[in-house]
Design an enzyme around this catalytic site. Structure first.
Site, PDB file in Angstrom:
ATOM      1  N   GLU A   1      -2.046   6.525  -4.342  1.00 27.52           N
ATOM      2  CA  GLU A   1      -3.472   6.366  -4.613  1.00 27.52           C
ATOM      3  C   GLU A   1      -4.094   7.567  -5.321  1.00 27.52           C
ATOM      4  OE1 GLU A   1      -2.052   5.688  -1.754  1.00 27.52           O
ATOM      5  OE2 GLU A   1      -2.428   3.564  -1.364  1.00 27.52           O
TER       6      GLU A   1
ATOM      7  N   ASP B   1       0.696  23.703 -42.248  1.00 27.39           N
ATOM      8  CA  ASP B   1       0.303  24.122 -43.585  1.00 27.39           C
ATOM      9  C   ASP B   1       0.560  25.616 -43.704  1.00 27.39           C
ATOM     10  OD1 ASP B   1      -0.744  24.025 -46.115  1.00 27.39           O
ATOM     11  OD2 ASP B   1      -2.824  24.169 -45.464  1.00 27.39           O
TER      12      ASP B   1
ATOM     13  N   GLU C   1       7.877   5.969   2.397  1.00 29.80           N
ATOM     14  CA  GLU C   1       7.050   5.210   3.327  1.00 29.80           C
ATOM     15  C   GLU C   1       7.463   3.738   3.352  1.00 29.80           C
ATOM     16  OE1 GLU C   1       3.018   5.759   2.269  1.00 29.80           O
ATOM     17  OE2 GLU C   1       2.922   7.830   2.986  1.00 29.80           O
TER      18      GLU C   1
ATOM     19  N   ASP D   1      -6.079  20.912 -43.019  1.00 31.03           N
ATOM     20  CA  ASP D   1      -7.492  21.268 -43.177  1.00 31.03           C
ATOM     21  C   ASP D   1      -8.210  20.365 -44.181  1.00 31.03           C
ATOM     22  OD1 ASP D   1      -6.220  22.148 -45.437  1.00 31.03           O
ATOM     23  OD2 ASP D   1      -6.835  24.237 -45.258  1.00 31.03           O
TER      24      ASP D   1
ATOM     25  N   THR E   1      -2.143  13.134   2.480  1.00 34.36           N
ATOM     26  CA  THR E   1      -0.892  13.836   2.148  1.00 34.36           C
ATOM     27  C   THR E   1      -0.534  13.735   0.672  1.00 34.36           C
ATOM     28  OG1 THR E   1       0.479  11.911   2.698  1.00 34.36           O
ATOM     29  CG2 THR E   1       0.020  13.501   4.470  1.00 34.36           C
ATOM     30  N   ASP E   2      -1.115  12.772  -0.054  1.00 31.45           N
ATOM     31  CA  ASP E   2      -0.889  12.722  -1.503  1.00 31.45           C
ATOM     32  C   ASP E   2      -1.714  13.787  -2.221  1.00 31.45           C
ATOM     33  OD1 ASP E   2       0.878  10.707  -1.356  1.00 31.45           O
ATOM     34  OD2 ASP E   2      -0.364   9.177  -2.329  1.00 31.45           O
TER      35      ASP E   2
ATOM     36  N   ASP F   1      -5.006  15.670 -45.825  1.00 30.10           N
ATOM     37  CA  ASP F   1      -4.104  15.793 -44.688  1.00 30.10           C
ATOM     38  C   ASP F   1      -4.394  14.760 -43.606  1.00 30.10           C
ATOM     39  OD1 ASP F   1      -2.796  18.078 -45.716  1.00 30.10           O
ATOM     40  OD2 ASP F   1      -4.400  19.363 -44.995  1.00 30.10           O
TER      41      ASP F   1
ATOM     42  N   ASN G   1       6.102   8.193  -1.397  1.00 30.15           N
ATOM     43  CA  ASN G   1       5.581   6.840  -1.217  1.00 30.15           C
ATOM     44  C   ASN G   1       6.694   5.818  -1.044  1.00 30.15           C
ATOM     45  OD1 ASN G   1       3.193   8.290  -2.201  1.00 30.15           O
ATOM     46  ND2 ASN G   1       2.275   6.265  -2.268  1.00 30.15           N
TER      47      ASN G   1
ATOM     48  N   VAL H   1       0.836  -1.205   0.000  1.00 28.46           N
ATOM     49  CA  VAL H   1       0.000   0.000   0.000  1.00 28.46           C
ATOM     50  C   VAL H   1       0.865   1.246   0.000  1.00 28.46           C
ATOM     51  CG1 VAL H   1      -1.670   1.322   1.359  1.00 28.46           C
ATOM     52  CG2 VAL H   1      -1.974  -1.134   1.050  1.00 28.46           C
ATOM     53  N   ALA H   2       1.980   1.213   0.731  1.00 26.56           N
ATOM     54  CA  ALA H   2       2.857   2.380   0.819  1.00 26.56           C
ATOM     55  C   ALA H   2       3.432   2.754  -0.539  1.00 26.56           C
ATOM     56  CB  ALA H   2       3.990   2.099   1.805  1.00 26.56           C
TER      57      ALA H   2
END
Length: 859
Positions: free
Chosen positions: A296, A338, A718, A649, A757-758, A653, A715, A291-292
């Site tokens: 996420e 062009d 962590e 255009d 914190t993220d 093209d 992360n 998870v760390a």
């Protein structure tokens, strides 16, 4: 059915049950549109809304988050299912938010494109029930009788039954820059598309003349529809951001598995595991490490940042069809553009006039008659040159069918051939348009043909006792060959060899300056002359002068190109126009230095693959190129590692736009197929808009770089915290009375920290705006060009330094206070470091987020 171009017009009309006098009846038209469907190109099948929503969950990072949800649910179950599974619910909310943001923003882009299509929807003039009507081109059916006139867009493929001086601009379909002169005569054999002179095609435009035609094909049965079918099978490449996010997801996925397996196996082998509860504790440690490692909030933050960028671009007339293309613009290292309409104004303007008495220049650009006629830098005074210019400009205006008028919005606009309109504008600057309108009355016309290379009108001159005069406009060398005299002031002088040579030298000088030249001559007609004999009327003419005109470059395009060059972006011009014209415009805009040449399509065909690749590295101007050349140039640039933006255009093209990293279609002049193939549409057809969009993309790129650096280092820090906390548990006092493994942080605690914190600091960095000074500084240092996103996070050394710093700092601070608070505080410091380079007190969003995070962490 037999090819329409090889069928007699009467037989073809009978085959379609078409009435060449009155057209279809309204009832029959309704029956046929119900049978054949509307005259529209088939768009790519639109997936159901639920499928478009689920598409935003097909991402490696989302897969990791889904795995994190499962892990959180498992941890909640093992811990006794106490309360609500808050962590799983929170991550699920992030995943759903990411999908909703992407879905809503792409829906907004599609709505904007649809609105633009409605604004530019074409109409066609048809005969129905014997009445001339103008209807939406989508309502055309096979058998309709089209009435064609100057300025009209051709609404469907049709077989001409009559044509008068009809010239059709087919560049959007064939790539041919010059208008094609059409003829209703039946062809004896099937010809190439560009040589079917008795056919007009959907998506082309009438440049001059009039005609009538029976509609032979609509919708996907047209030639443009055939190209659209080819594009349906093309596979779109993922954008650089999509590739990088997928790469990060794969990297994190592998890292999560490796870290979890290594750490769990190490602990199981080195620790005394006495019961099942301890095994569960070790497995929970693996869960915590897994998870760390997963950021996420990354998918949701990316979606928010890109969505805001799309909205800002839309305010600058750049409509982005999908979110990831925003970052692609920021990565662009080459823009292939062009010429006509994008880099130039698409408004032919007379710059110079040369006569027997000398030369004059014309100031002002475009169709607004603002400017003056000058000689040697001063306003033109009365005299011989002034008198000659009156005849040249008014004569050119008479020998044409264009119209200049002020539109409802106050802007000046033209109807008809742009080169003919240029005479009207210059004449208005000279101030003699009203006199010409009152003096002359047209009584006949000898239309332009490609064989004669000129056009004449027969006028009644009310100031000269209603005598007749023929006025001719055409190619200078052809017209001079039919002249025996020349106008000098108010006199007519002999056109001897010396004067003829000087006049031809004047033409060469203007051609060398990349000006398109047209000459004007006239002759009073005798009372007994046969006005139905063009060959005799257009002889023994009196030469008056030659004009040099050009489609002027956009002033804002020159500024934008200079900015692009400072930002390290190479600009290429790829056009079907003449090489000298292309080189002149490119030099005026600063794409190349004055005197640099252009590489033509024929010259490109003569190169092998190695020489072609080398040419593309050094040459920036390409002229007289075909759609195949454009595609090959784009492929060669990409093979060299460039991120290529390509503008276009015409339907021709579309393959190059599809192949480019980001195709940019013109919103005003672009065809349906081009807009479908492109990833971005310019609502104003302006090159400066592309550079503004690149500027926004660069800003977003830099923001993504900063919050990725922050998220990855935090992360991974962590992970190091948990790992070192377990390894050094006895040192920092993390022991259990029964000797069981003690975790410094639980999986649920890490999930909570990541969520709070993220999100706030990363989002604050992602939506940060730049001041004008910061933009200029940033654009001048194109560090991201040619590098991947991961290589730009201040290199991996910076991430490693952040990781170690977070890990050791959290452990050190965690010895004094709780690990949760330590993680929250230290990660805020990492956010500050990740954002370095701008004013420390300007990032109030991060400060506000910091207060919220610390408060939540202490709860």
């Amino acid at each position: 059915m037999k090819e329409p171009s090889t069928q007699d017009a009467g037989e073809l009309a009978a085959a379609f049950s078409a009435d060449l006098e009155n057209g279809l009846t309204a009832a029959e038209a309704l029956h046929r549109i119900a049978r054949d469907g509307p005259n529209e190109l088939r768009a790519a099948p639109k997936p159901a809304a639920w499928r478009r929503f689920l598409k935003h969950f097909q991402d490696p990072l989302i897969y990791l988050l889904l795995a994190a949800i499962v892990i959180a649910l498992v941890a909640w179950t093992i811990e006794g299912r106490v309360g609500w599974p808050v962590d799983a619910i929170a991550i699920s909310a992030i995943v759903i938010l990411n999908g909703v943001l992407g879905f809503v923003q792409e829906a907004k882009a599609q709505d904007a494109i649809a609105a633009l299509a409605r604004m530019t929807a074409a109409t066609s003039a048809v005969l129905r029930d014997g009445q001339l009507q103008r209807i939406p081109s989508a309502a055309l059916v096979p058998g309709d009788l089209l009435v064609l006139g100057e300025g009209d867009a051709v609404g469907a493929d049709a077989r001409l039954v009559e044509a008068t001086s009809l010239q059709v601009q087919e560049a959007s379909l064939t790539g041919e820059s010059q208008a094609v002169l059409k003829d209703a005569a039946t062809l004896h054999a099937v010809a190439a598309l560009g040589d079917r002179l008795n056919m007009v095609f959907k998506g082309t435009a009438i440049a001059q003349g009039t005609g009538r035609a029976v509609v032979t094909a609509t919708g996907m049965a047209t030639e443009m529809g055939a190209i659209a079918k080819m594009l349906e099978a093309a596979v779109e490449e993922a954008t650089p951001l999509q590739k990088e996010v997928a790469r990060i997801g794969r990297m994190l996925g592998v890292a999560v598995v490796v870290i979890t397996v290594v750490v769990v196996c190490t602990i199981l082998l080195t620790s005394e595991i006495r019961n099942a509860a301890e095994v569960i504790n070790v497995l929970l440690l693996g869960v915590a490490l897994a998870v760390a490692a997963v950021p996420e909030g990354l998918p949701a933050i990316l979606s928010v940042v890109l969505a805001l960028g799309v909205q800002r671009m839309a305010r600058h007339n750049a409509i982005v069809k999908n979110l990831s293309s925003v970052e692609t613009l920021g990565s662009a290292s080459v823009i292939c553009s062009d010429k006509t309409g994008t880099l130039t104004r698409s408004e032919m303007t007379i710059e110079r006039v040369m006569t027997a008495s000398g030369s004059a220049s014309v100031t002002g650009v475009g169709y607004a008659p603002d400017g003056r006629i000058e000689h040697d830098g001063a306003a033109l005074a009365t005299g011989p040159l002034h008198e000659e210019l009156i005849v040249v400009l008014s004569g050119g205006a008479l020998a044409g069918n264009a119209d200049l008028r002020r539109g409802d919005g106050g802007a000046w606009e033209i109807h008809g051939d742009p080169t003919e309109a240029a005479f009207l504008v210059a004449e208005a600057k000279l101030g003699v348009a009203e006199r010409r309108e009152n003096r002359f009355e047209r009584v006949g016309e000898i239309p332009f043909t490609s064989e004669r290379m000129m056009m004449s009108t027969i006028e009644r001159d009310h100031e000269q006792g209603d005598t007749m005069v023929v006025i001719t406009k055409g190619a200078p060398d052809v017209l001079l060959g039919r002249c025996t005299s020349a106008r000098s002031g108010m006199k007519v002088i002999e056109l001897d060899d010396v004067l003829r040579a000087r006049l031809l030298a004047d033409v060469d000088a203007m051609s060398s300056a990349a000006l398109r030249t047209l000459s004007v001559a006239y002759r009073p007609l005798g009372a007994d002359e046969n006005r139905d004999a063009p060959e005799s009327l257009e002889q023994n003419l009196i030469f008056v002068g030659t004009v040099g005109m050009i489609d002027p470059p956009r002033e804002e395009a020159a500024v934008a190109i200079a900015q692009a060059h400072r930002a390290g972006i190479r600009v290429l011009m790829i056009t079907g126009d003449h090489p000298r014209t292309a080189a002149r415009i490119a030099a005026d805009l600063g794409i190349v230095k004055p005197g640099a040449g252009a590489l033509t399509g024929l010259e490109l065909d003569a190169l092998d693959d190695a020489a072609f690749a080398e040419a593309v590295r050094s040459v920036s101007v390409y002229a007289r190129v075909s759609p195949a050349h454009k595609l090959r140039i784009v492929d060669a640039l990409q093979a060299d590692g460039n991120i290529v933006a390509m503008t276009g255009d015409g339907v021709n093209d579309a393959p190059a736009l599809k192949s480019a990293d980001i195709g940019v279609a013109m919103g005003v002049t672009g065809t349906e197929v081009t807009k479908e193939a492109a990833k971005m549409i310019l609502a104003d057809d302006n090159f400066a808009t592309i550079v503004e969009a690149v500027r926004e993309g660069r800003s977003i790129f830099e923001n993504i770089r900063k919050f990725l650096r922050y998220l990855l280092s935090s992360n991974m820090g962590e992970v190091l915290t948990v790992f070192l906390g377990v390894v050094g548990a006895s040192v920092i006092g993390l022991t259990s009375p029964d000797g069981a493994v003690v975790l410094p942080l639980l999986a649920t605690q890490i999930l909570w920290l990541n969520l709070i914190t993220d999100s706030w600091p990363a989002l604050a960095m992602g939506i940060e705006r730049r001041t004008a000074a910061e933009f200029s500084f940033f654009l001048a240092i194109p560090t991201m060009l040619g590098a991947t996103t991961l290589e730009l996070i201040d290199n991996r050394e910076a991430v490693m330094a952040g990781t170690l710093g977070v890990g050791w700092s959290e452990i050190a601070v965690g010895f004094v206070v709780s690990f949760v608070v330590a993680l929250a505080v230290i990660r805020l410091f990492v956010a500050y470091v990740s954002r370095s380079g701008f004013k420390p007190f300007a990032w109030y969003r991060i400060v506000a987020g910091a207060a919220a995070i610390i408060w939540l962490s202490l709860r």
